[in-house]
Design a protein around this motif. Sequence first.
Motif, PDB file in Angstrom:
ATOM      1  N   GLY A 185     -61.595  -5.851 -60.216  1.00 49.45           N
ATOM      2  CA  GLY A 185     -61.274  -4.807 -59.242  1.00 49.45           C
ATOM      3  C   GLY A 185     -61.001  -3.456 -59.889  1.00 49.45           C
ATOM      4  O   GLY A 185     -60.096  -2.734 -59.469  1.00 49.45           O
ATOM      5  N   LEU A 186     -61.798  -3.114 -60.895  1.00 46.64           N
ATOM      6  CA  LEU A 186     -61.563  -1.878 -61.650  1.00 46.64           C
ATOM      7  C   LEU A 186     -62.585  -0.779 -61.405  1.00 46.64           C
ATOM      8  O   LEU A 186     -62.548   0.232 -62.100  1.00 46.64           O
ATOM      9  N   HIS A 187     -63.485  -0.980 -60.462  1.00 48.10           N
ATOM     10  CA  HIS A 187     -64.448   0.095 -60.190  1.00 48.10           C
ATOM     11  C   HIS A 187     -63.671   1.340 -59.767  1.00 48.10           C
ATOM     12  O   HIS A 187     -62.698   1.270 -59.027  1.00 48.10           O
ATOM     13  N   GLY A 188     -64.102   2.481 -60.281  1.00 47.63           N
ATOM     14  CA  GLY A 188     -63.413   3.732 -60.018  1.00 47.63           C
ATOM     15  C   GLY A 188     -62.433   4.097 -61.129  1.00 47.63           C
ATOM     16  O   GLY A 188     -61.885   5.190 -61.153  1.00 47.63           O
ATOM     17  N   HIS A 189     -62.208   3.164 -62.053  1.00 45.44           N
ATOM     18  CA  HIS A 189     -61.286   3.410 -63.170  1.00 45.44           C
ATOM     19  C   HIS A 189     -62.008   3.443 -64.513  1.00 45.44           C
ATOM     20  O   HIS A 189     -61.353   3.505 -65.552  1.00 45.44           O
ATOM     21  N   GLU A 190     -63.323   3.401 -64.502  1.00 46.38           N
ATOM     22  CA  GLU A 190     -64.095   3.312 -65.746  1.00 46.38           C
ATOM     23  C   GLU A 190     -63.737   4.407 -66.745  1.00 46.38           C
ATOM     24  O   GLU A 190     -63.686   4.156 -67.951  1.00 46.38           O
ATOM     25  N   ASP A 191     -63.501   5.628 -66.270  1.00 46.56           N
ATOM     26  CA  ASP A 191     -63.241   6.750 -67.163  1.00 46.56           C
ATOM     27  C   ASP A 191     -61.757   7.003 -67.415  1.00 46.56           C
ATOM     28  O   ASP A 191     -61.401   7.949 -68.126  1.00 46.56           O
ATOM     29  N   ASP A 192     -60.895   6.159 -66.846  1.00 44.10           N
ATOM     30  CA  ASP A 192     -59.452   6.305 -67.070  1.00 44.10           C
ATOM     31  C   ASP A 192     -59.102   5.854 -68.482  1.00 44.10           C
ATOM     32  O   ASP A 192     -59.579   4.813 -68.954  1.00 44.10           O
ATOM     33  N   ARG A 193     -58.255   6.618 -69.140  1.00 42.04           N
ATOM     34  CA  ARG A 193     -57.789   6.259 -70.479  1.00 42.04           C
ATOM     35  C   ARG A 193     -56.700   5.189 -70.358  1.00 42.04           C
ATOM     36  O   ARG A 193     -55.886   5.222 -69.442  1.00 42.04           O
ATOM     37  N   VAL A 194     -56.707   4.258 -71.287  1.00 43.73           N
ATOM     38  CA  VAL A 194     -55.786   3.126 -71.244  1.00 43.73           C
ATOM     39  C   VAL A 194     -54.339   3.587 -71.152  1.00 43.73           C
ATOM     40  O   VAL A 194     -53.558   3.055 -70.356  1.00 43.73           O
ATOM     41  N   GLU A 195     -53.969   4.591 -71.932  1.00 38.19           N
ATOM     42  CA  GLU A 195     -52.568   5.033 -71.952  1.00 38.19           C
ATOM     43  C   GLU A 195     -52.121   5.657 -70.636  1.00 38.19           C
ATOM     44  O   GLU A 195     -50.922   5.795 -70.394  1.00 38.19           O
ATOM     45  N   ASN A 196     -53.062   6.005 -69.762  1.00 41.90           N
ATOM     46  CA  ASN A 196     -52.729   6.595 -68.467  1.00 41.90           C
ATOM     47  C   ASN A 196     -52.771   5.591 -67.318  1.00 41.90           C
ATOM     48  O   ASN A 196     -52.509   5.962 -66.175  1.00 41.90           O
ATOM     49  N   LEU A 197     -53.106   4.355 -67.614  1.00 34.16           N
ATOM     50  CA  LEU A 197     -53.229   3.351 -66.553  1.00 34.16           C
ATOM     51  C   LEU A 197     -51.858   2.883 -66.087  1.00 34.16           C
ATOM     52  O   LEU A 197     -50.984   2.591 -66.910  1.00 34.16           O
ATOM     53  N   PRO A 198     -51.668   2.763 -64.773  1.00 32.25           N
ATOM     54  CA  PRO A 198     -50.458   2.102 -64.267  1.00 32.25           C
ATOM     55  C   PRO A 198     -50.476   0.640 -64.723  1.00 32.25           C
ATOM     56  O   PRO A 198     -51.530   0.089 -65.057  1.00 32.25           O
ATOM     57  N   GLN A 199     -49.335  -0.009 -64.706  1.00 32.76           N
ATOM     58  CA  GLN A 199     -49.207  -1.376 -65.219  1.00 32.76           C
ATOM     59  C   GLN A 199     -50.189  -2.348 -64.568  1.00 32.76           C
ATOM     60  O   GLN A 199     -50.788  -3.174 -65.250  1.00 32.76           O
ATOM     61  N   LEU A 200     -50.385  -2.246 -63.254  1.00 32.78           N
ATOM     62  CA  LEU A 200     -51.306  -3.156 -62.573  1.00 32.78           C
ATOM     63  C   LEU A 200     -52.731  -2.977 -63.076  1.00 32.78           C
ATOM     64  O   LEU A 200     -53.436  -3.950 -63.346  1.00 32.78           O
ATOM     65  N   GLU A 201     -53.178  -1.739 -63.227  1.00 28.13           N
ATOM     66  CA  GLU A 201     -54.534  -1.503 -63.707  1.00 28.13           C
ATOM     67  C   GLU A 201     -54.682  -1.923 -65.161  1.00 28.13           C
ATOM     68  O   GLU A 201     -55.742  -2.390 -65.578  1.00 28.13           O
ATOM     69  N   LEU A 202     -53.623  -1.791 -65.947  1.00 25.23           N
ATOM     70  CA  LEU A 202     -53.666  -2.258 -67.336  1.00 25.23           C
ATOM     71  C   LEU A 202     -53.844  -3.781 -67.353  1.00 25.23           C
ATOM     72  O   LEU A 202     -54.644  -4.310 -68.127  1.00 25.23           O
ATOM     73  N   LYS A 203     -53.158  -4.487 -66.473  1.00 24.60           N
ATOM     74  CA  LYS A 203     -53.338  -5.943 -66.372  1.00 24.60           C
ATOM     75  C   LYS A 203     -54.755  -6.279 -65.927  1.00 24.60           C
ATOM     76  O   LYS A 203     -55.364  -7.232 -66.412  1.00 24.60           O
ATOM     77  N   ARG A 204     -55.280  -5.485 -65.011  1.00 24.46           N
ATOM     78  CA  ARG A 204     -56.663  -5.710 -64.563  1.00 24.46           C
ATOM     79  C   ARG A 204     -57.645  -5.493 -65.714  1.00 24.46           C
ATOM     80  O   ARG A 204     -58.627  -6.222 -65.838  1.00 24.46           O
ATOM     81  N   LEU A 205     -57.378  -4.491 -66.551  1.00 28.67           N
ATOM     82  CA  LEU A 205     -58.237  -4.263 -67.716  1.00 28.67           C
ATOM     83  C   LEU A 205     -58.147  -5.456 -68.656  1.00 28.67           C
ATOM     84  O   LEU A 205     -59.169  -5.905 -69.184  1.00 28.67           O
ATOM     85  N   GLU A 206     -56.950  -5.968 -68.891  1.00 29.01           N
ATOM     86  CA  GLU A 206     -56.798  -7.143 -69.751  1.00 29.01           C
ATOM     87  C   GLU A 206     -57.591  -8.316 -69.180  1.00 29.01           C
ATOM     88  O   GLU A 206     -58.230  -9.065 -69.919  1.00 29.01           O
ATOM     89  N   LEU A 207     -57.564  -8.456 -67.871  1.00 28.08           N
ATOM     90  CA  LEU A 207     -58.342  -9.502 -67.213  1.00 28.08           C
ATOM     91  C   LEU A 207     -59.835  -9.268 -67.423  1.00 28.08           C
ATOM     92  O   LEU A 207     -60.576 -10.186 -67.775  1.00 28.08           O
ATOM     93  N   ALA A 208     -60.286  -8.040 -67.218  1.00 29.32           N
ATOM     94  CA  ALA A 208     -61.708  -7.718 -67.406  1.00 29.32           C
ATOM     95  C   ALA A 208     -62.142  -8.004 -68.841  1.00 29.32           C
ATOM     96  O   ALA A 208     -63.222  -8.560 -69.069  1.00 29.32           O
ATOM     97  N   LEU A 209     -61.307  -7.652 -69.810  1.00 29.26           N
ATOM     98  CA  LEU A 209     -61.631  -7.926 -71.213  1.00 29.26           C
ATOM     99  C   LEU A 209     -61.736  -9.429 -71.461  1.00 29.26           C
ATOM    100  O   LEU A 209     -62.619  -9.884 -72.190  1.00 29.26           O
ATOM    101  N   ALA A 210     -60.851 -10.192 -70.853  1.00 27.83           N
ATOM    102  CA  ALA A 210     -60.882 -11.645 -71.037  1.00 27.83           C
ATOM    103  C   ALA A 210     -62.116 -12.262 -70.386  1.00 27.83           C
ATOM    104  O   ALA A 210     -62.654 -13.250 -70.892  1.00 27.83           O
ATOM    105  N   LEU A 211     -62.566 -11.684 -69.296  1.00 32.53           N
ATOM    106  CA  LEU A 211     -63.692 -12.251 -68.553  1.00 32.53           C
ATOM    107  C   LEU A 211     -65.043 -11.945 -69.167  1.00 32.53           C
ATOM    108  O   LEU A 211     -66.027 -12.602 -68.837  1.00 32.53           O
ATOM    109  N   CYS A 212     -65.128 -10.939 -70.019  1.00 29.29           N
ATOM    110  CA  CYS A 212     -66.454 -10.615 -70.526  1.00 29.29           C
ATOM    111  C   CYS A 212     -66.643 -11.092 -71.957  1.00 29.29           C
ATOM    112  O   CYS A 212     -65.708 -11.176 -72.703  1.00 29.29           O
ATOM    113  N   PRO A 213     -67.875 -11.538 -72.244  1.00 30.78           N
ATOM    114  CA  PRO A 213     -69.053 -11.291 -71.428  1.00 30.78           C
ATOM    115  C   PRO A 213     -69.190 -12.242 -70.235  1.00 30.78           C
ATOM    116  O   PRO A 213     -69.616 -11.837 -69.172  1.00 30.78           O
TER     117      PRO A 213
END
Length: 181
Positions: free
Chosen positions: A128-156
């Motif tokens: 559920g991270l579409h729209g956040h592709e260009d957001d820098r990690v250090e600027n992500l709210p905690q929920l989006e940071l968790k979503r990024l961690e999830l996305a990293l775990a899911l790929c490839p």
Amino acid sequence: MLAIQVAELRFATEEGVLVFDGLSFGVVRDGFVWVVGPTGSGKTLLLRILLGEVRPHGGQILLLGRNILRLSRRKLQALRRKIGYMPEEPSALFGRTVLGNLQFKLRALGIGAEARTEAVERALDLAGLHGHEDDRVENLPQLELKRLELALALCPDCSILFADDPLRNLAEGAKEEFLNV
């Protein structure tokens, strides 16, 4: 069919404290399991054993039908590509964007450009991270940071996902939202 099968797992600390003694369980494909317990009860240790990072003192562990305790290092690494892992502490690279983190991981795995694009799209969709592709990690709210961690775990393209305390540091409403993802 079972995705994870553990039989008679045994592990003791260097001090001789028995953490697991005869632990057995199975998780079906498409299954969802929570491992709960107090701090220090061995939850993270169990994940590290299942990931092949720590060797148990006895037992058998089958992941996707493969006995990880008998695999060569090279074959275990190949199997690990099918296993997503979301660590307790964030692993995203600060100073990079969401897209940059995903692409970095995939390039490090040797995934080609076309497959990389597909894997990134799939991970962004699932997390559920579409729209956040260009957001820098250090600027992500905690929920989006968790979503990024999830996305990293899911790929490839993982077949098993391990998440170590994925709800830690999330507000109550954010926990529910993350679980819905």
